[in-house]
Write an enzyme that holds these catalytic residues in place. Structure first.
Site, PDB file in Angstrom:
ATOM      1  N   SER A  66      19.052  -2.186  -6.206  1.00 29.63           N
ATOM      2  CA  SER A  66      20.311  -2.309  -5.198  1.00 29.63           C
ATOM      3  C   SER A  66      20.407  -1.148  -4.118  1.00 29.63           C
ATOM      4  O   SER A  66      19.203  -1.247  -3.251  1.00 29.63           O
ATOM      5  CB  SER A  66      21.524  -2.278  -5.820  1.00 29.63           C
ATOM      6  OG  SER A  66      22.599  -2.547  -5.228  1.00 29.63           O
TER       7      SER A  66
ATOM      8  N   HIS B 273      23.151  -9.390 -10.763  1.00 30.73           N
ATOM      9  CA  HIS B 273      22.597  -8.378  -9.795  1.00 30.73           C
ATOM     10  C   HIS B 273      22.008  -6.892 -10.543  1.00 30.73           C
ATOM     11  O   HIS B 273      20.832  -6.631 -10.394  1.00 30.73           O
ATOM     12  CB  HIS B 273      23.512  -8.036  -8.871  1.00 30.73           C
ATOM     13  CG  HIS B 273      23.121  -7.141  -7.590  1.00 30.73           C
ATOM     14  ND1 HIS B 273      22.133  -7.640  -6.905  1.00 30.73           N
ATOM     15  CD2 HIS B 273      23.349  -5.745  -7.289  1.00 30.73           C
ATOM     16  CE1 HIS B 273      21.918  -6.413  -5.902  1.00 30.73           C
ATOM     17  NE2 HIS B 273      22.548  -5.503  -6.152  1.00 30.73           N
TER      18      HIS B 273
ATOM     19  N   ASP C  22      21.823 -13.819  -9.825  1.00 32.23           N
ATOM     20  CA  ASP C  22      22.013 -13.034  -8.594  1.00 32.23           C
ATOM     21  C   ASP C  22      21.740 -13.731  -7.171  1.00 32.23           C
ATOM     22  O   ASP C  22      20.440 -14.141  -7.143  1.00 32.23           O
ATOM     23  CB  ASP C  22      21.031 -11.598  -8.671  1.00 32.23           C
ATOM     24  CG  ASP C  22      21.236 -10.707  -7.402  1.00 32.23           C
ATOM     25  OD1 ASP C  22      22.319 -11.004  -6.608  1.00 32.23           O
ATOM     26  OD2 ASP C  22      20.501  -9.922  -7.284  1.00 32.23           O
TER      27      ASP C  22
END
Length: 267
Positions: free
Chosen positions: A164, A244, A218
């Protein structure tokens, strides 16, 4: 007068042209979709072992520390977690970064550092700038941060695990100068990192083996995959029914694909 008689079939040329054009569009869409599916299948080759080596925590040495990192003309306090296997020279240094809502502690919670140390590697997790116990830095310094950190910890044969928001640090470090980073980095495990589209022009220059990980639930996963599959030495490991933060949702599945990837790098 003799002559040709009408056949009775009135041909509407605009309609015919429209039908032909529609058929062509359908054909092209089908062909593109088919080719995309084939390409995706070709790179989705990361095998998943059925089991992992038993985790023996008694042989592990853990260290939690803070130190001052020199970054330009500033000193930045950094928090680090490290796990090693006792009496073992690590074959690789595995550096775990984290997303915006996480810290190094999350890797301890799911025992990622313990696992990689148990496999014979050096597990290192950091609180990124402004998170956990690490000082904040200016945005202009983010591109230099990982280089300074890796040098300060004398890391070599590094594998970067980057989920991320940590893409701000990992992607600039790896792809601002792909040839230079390849001297230190032996593997890359992006987990739906941000800013992947900003470096697509540099991916073809990279020869770093890459394991592209994302959760199948995700929404950002396919977009990131579309960018990162341009890396020449990449393979894909989708984590089924995970979001995610797929490594948190399905840590066992994540550790299995990571184990297999690291085994190949170190063999």
């Amino acid at each position: 007068m003799g002559g040709l008689r009408p056949s009775g079939l009135n041909v509407n040329k605009p309609v015919v042209f429209g039908l032909v054009l529609l058929c062509l569009v359908i054909f092209l869409v089908y062909r593109y979709s088919f080719e995309s599916e084939i390409q995706t299948e070709e790179i989705m080759a990361a095998p998943v072992p059925e089991t992992l080596p038993d985790l023996d925590e008694a042989v592990l040495s853990r260290e939690s520390k803070e130190f001052n990192l020199t970054l330009g003309d500033k000193s930045v306090r950094i928090h680090v977690e490290q796990v090693l296997k006792k009496s073992t020279v690590p074959k690789l240094d595995i550096l775990f970064l984290h997303g915006a809502s996480f810290t190094s502690q999350n890797w301890l919670e799911i025992k990622s550092l313990d696992h990689v140390a148990n496999w014979g590697y050096r597990g290192v997790a950091i609180d990124l700038p402004g998170k956990g116990k690490t000082d904040a830095i200016a945005a202009s310094e983010s591109g230099k941060f990982l280089d300074a950190f890796i040098s300060a910890l004398h890391m070599s044969n590094v594998v970067i695990v980057s989920p991320s928001a940590s893409g701000v640090y990992s992607l600039s470090y790896l792809f601002d100068d792909p040839e230079l980073s390849a001297e230190i980095v032996k593997g890359f495990v992006p987990i739906a990192p941000v800013q992947t589209h900003a470096y697509t022009s540099k991916y073809s220059e990279s020869q770093i083996p890459t394991l592209i990980v994302y959760g199948t639930k995700d929404s950002q996963g396919p977009l990131v995959l579309n960018d990162l599959k341009l890396l020449p030495k990449s393979e894909v490991a989708p984590i089924t029914d995970a979001g995610h933060a797929c490594y948190m949702d399905k840590p066992d599945q994540f550790h299995k694909v990571l184990y297999n990837f690291l085994q190949k790098l170190s063999s």
